[in-house]
Design a protein around this motif. Sequence first.
Motif, PDB file in Angstrom:
ATOM      1  N   LYS A  42       0.474 -22.156 -23.829  1.00  0.00           N
ATOM      2  CA  LYS A  42       1.669 -22.550 -24.585  1.00  0.00           C
ATOM      3  C   LYS A  42       2.395 -23.673 -23.863  1.00  0.00           C
ATOM      4  CE  LYS A  42       4.727 -18.703 -23.201  1.00  0.00           C
ATOM      5  NZ  LYS A  42       5.701 -17.732 -23.664  1.00  0.00           N
ATOM      6  N   HIS A  45       6.452 -15.141 -13.230  1.00  0.00           N
ATOM      7  CA  HIS A  45       5.130 -15.702 -12.938  1.00  0.00           C
ATOM      8  C   HIS A  45       5.342 -17.049 -12.266  1.00  0.00           C
ATOM      9  CE1 HIS A  45       5.971 -18.049 -16.434  1.00  0.00           C
ATOM     10  NE2 HIS A  45       5.937 -16.990 -17.227  1.00  0.00           N
ATOM     11  N   ALA A  88       8.328 -14.132 -24.172  1.00  0.00           N
ATOM     12  CA  ALA A  88       7.379 -13.282 -24.901  1.00  0.00           C
ATOM     13  C   ALA A  88       8.011 -11.915 -25.127  1.00  0.00           C
ATOM     14  CB  ALA A  88       6.081 -13.147 -24.124  1.00  0.00           C
TER      15      ALA A  88
HETATM   16  N1  ASP Z   1       4.049 -15.102 -20.221  1.00  0.00           N
HETATM   17  C1  ASP Z   1       5.150 -14.221 -19.968  1.00  0.00           C
HETATM   18  C2  ASP Z   1       4.688 -12.781 -20.160  1.00  0.00           C
HETATM   19  O1  ASP Z   1       3.674 -12.525 -20.788  1.00  0.00           O
HETATM   20  C3  ASP Z   1       6.317 -14.457 -20.880  1.00  0.00           C
HETATM   21  C4  ASP Z   1       6.908 -15.807 -20.744  1.00  0.00           C
HETATM   22  O2  ASP Z   1       7.292 -16.210 -19.633  1.00  0.00           O
HETATM   23  O3  ASP Z   1       7.050 -16.467 -21.787  1.00  0.00           O
HETATM   24  O4  ASP Z   1       5.348 -11.869 -19.734  1.00  0.00           O
END
Ligand code: ASP
Length: 595
Positions: free
Chosen positions: A206, A455, A538
């Motif tokens: 994304k 992350h 998310a």
């Molecule tokens: N990728 C992250 C998760 O799956 C969500 C994000 O930072 O948009 O928790």
Amino acid sequence: MTIAYNRRTHRCGQLRLSNVGESVILAGWVQKYRDHGGMVFIDLRDYTGVTQIRFNPETDPKAHTIARSLRTEDVIAVAGEVAPRGENVNPKLPTGEIEVLGHQCDLLSKADTTPFEVADHIEANEDLRLKYRYVDLRRPVMQKVFRTRHRIGKAIRDYFDENGFVEIETPFLTKSTPEGARDYLVPSRVKRGTFYALPQSPQIFKQLFMIAGFDRYAQIVRCFRDEDLRADRQPEFTQLDMEMSFVQMEDVMTVVEGCVQRIFKAALDIDVPVPFPRISEGEAMERFGIDRPDTRFGLELQDVTDIARRCDFRVFSEALAAGGVVKCIVARGGELTRKITDGLTEEIKGIGGAGLPVTKVIQGAGGPEFSTGIAKFIQPVFAELCAKVGTQVGDTIFFMPGRFAHVCKYLHYVRTRLAQIMELIPPNRWNLLWVVDFPLFVWDEEANRWFSTHHPFTAPKDEDLQYLESDPGRVRSKAYDLVLNGTEMAGGSIRIHRRDVQARVFRVLGISDEEAHLRFEFLMDALRFGAPPHGGIAFGFDRWTMLLTGQESLRDVVAFPKTQRAVCPLTGAPAPVGQDQLDELQLLIKANADG
Ligand code: ASP
């Protein structure tokens, strides 16, 4: 002539008094069968409800003969005429004022006795329900859950569509995506000895969409994480994943609030007020002992470290000497018996705590005083303590001395249990809350290194960038978590869009430039070619569905879920494969791999 079941005139929950006299065709499953000395009554069910069909041996002998042979879960089609029930109205059924006089009945499929009844409340154990999931899903309560799930999904898609988002799919056969869980791996047949990883989230893709200029993306997507399955996890689960360009935290949060409003409207027809309150992670930990606080009830944590210093109580002084704190929770006027407080102490020990010092404020001969075993140690600070935490006669105080993280863990537990025991959680309350100002990194004692709180692509706050190398623990992030009644419902952040900053963050995480090159070369490359500032979030789609449909387990909102051992009782997956398939993949299974 057989009944044209493909020309059903109605569904089984639709007919009303206004339809009396109409010729109808219905089809569905036999819910109930009753033979009333001649007349046969069938309750016919489909996803909309139940209609009573009456078969009369005198007027419709052929249909009646078939009806007499029917048993539950047989699939039939019925042609007949709608009639009023007269005095036999069933007020519990929406169709209870009518019945259908069955003139013709076709048995479309005979059913064996099902392993459990198709009813809202059943006793069957979950393995059995999952093995015969298609029978389980026939139950009206399950039908309702999955239709609500559909409506939530549709509301989300409509909302994002109206707001200029595009839905684009991201690959499942990909490379490891760092969300902190183990990967599911898929061996490549073509490129021997190599593996695809199933995505833990579409995170990097994304971000690449933003770099590709799509501006706004939202996808309802499956993610895969090989974790030890706690009660509320599934190895594959569905996320609403979104990302936006040229935004700050505020912008993403506002869009999310609008989406949440739509979700509540679709699922429960409730209007939730926006904006949602915000709390920093630090404050959440101080007041609730957890970074996803349930604010539907009080019982907040109070810091009494200063007062504890003046007590001659070994349990306190040892904790303080080791650099710890002392905090407490006051349970107001609850009738907490000795049995309850002893029980809680045992529970705390059960989750690794040393104990739970408890005292009660009682009316003594000379005025209010502390009771219980620890009273003598803390009596000298009685006045100060009561003034600080605001206690009255009848209140119980639960203390927890120790390291801040431990105190938080145990008092969060005590707080949650007390709310249950004292029945403090009001029904039908939806407390939405943003948690912000997370630290960018957390230190892991065991691994002796920093990990990302979210992350590795999460952006640090601009003003904290200067501490990235010198004091990583001080760096706060541009992350935000959305919490609903104490459950984390969504998490996201503004991302790093500068290659130099991303490289610095990788270094703090102990990911060398070479490793970053190996694992994330494509992202690092992309950051070279014009990356707009971007951020997203998310949502756990299954979890939203679970909470809004009042279900207790994620397994109840996933059509074909896995058990806690990551097994699908329906298909038997995971299962061994044939030697020929292993050979083709050039895989060897170690003997006794499980030891
Ligand atoms: N990728 C992250 C998760 O799956 C969500 C994000 O930072 O948009 O928790």
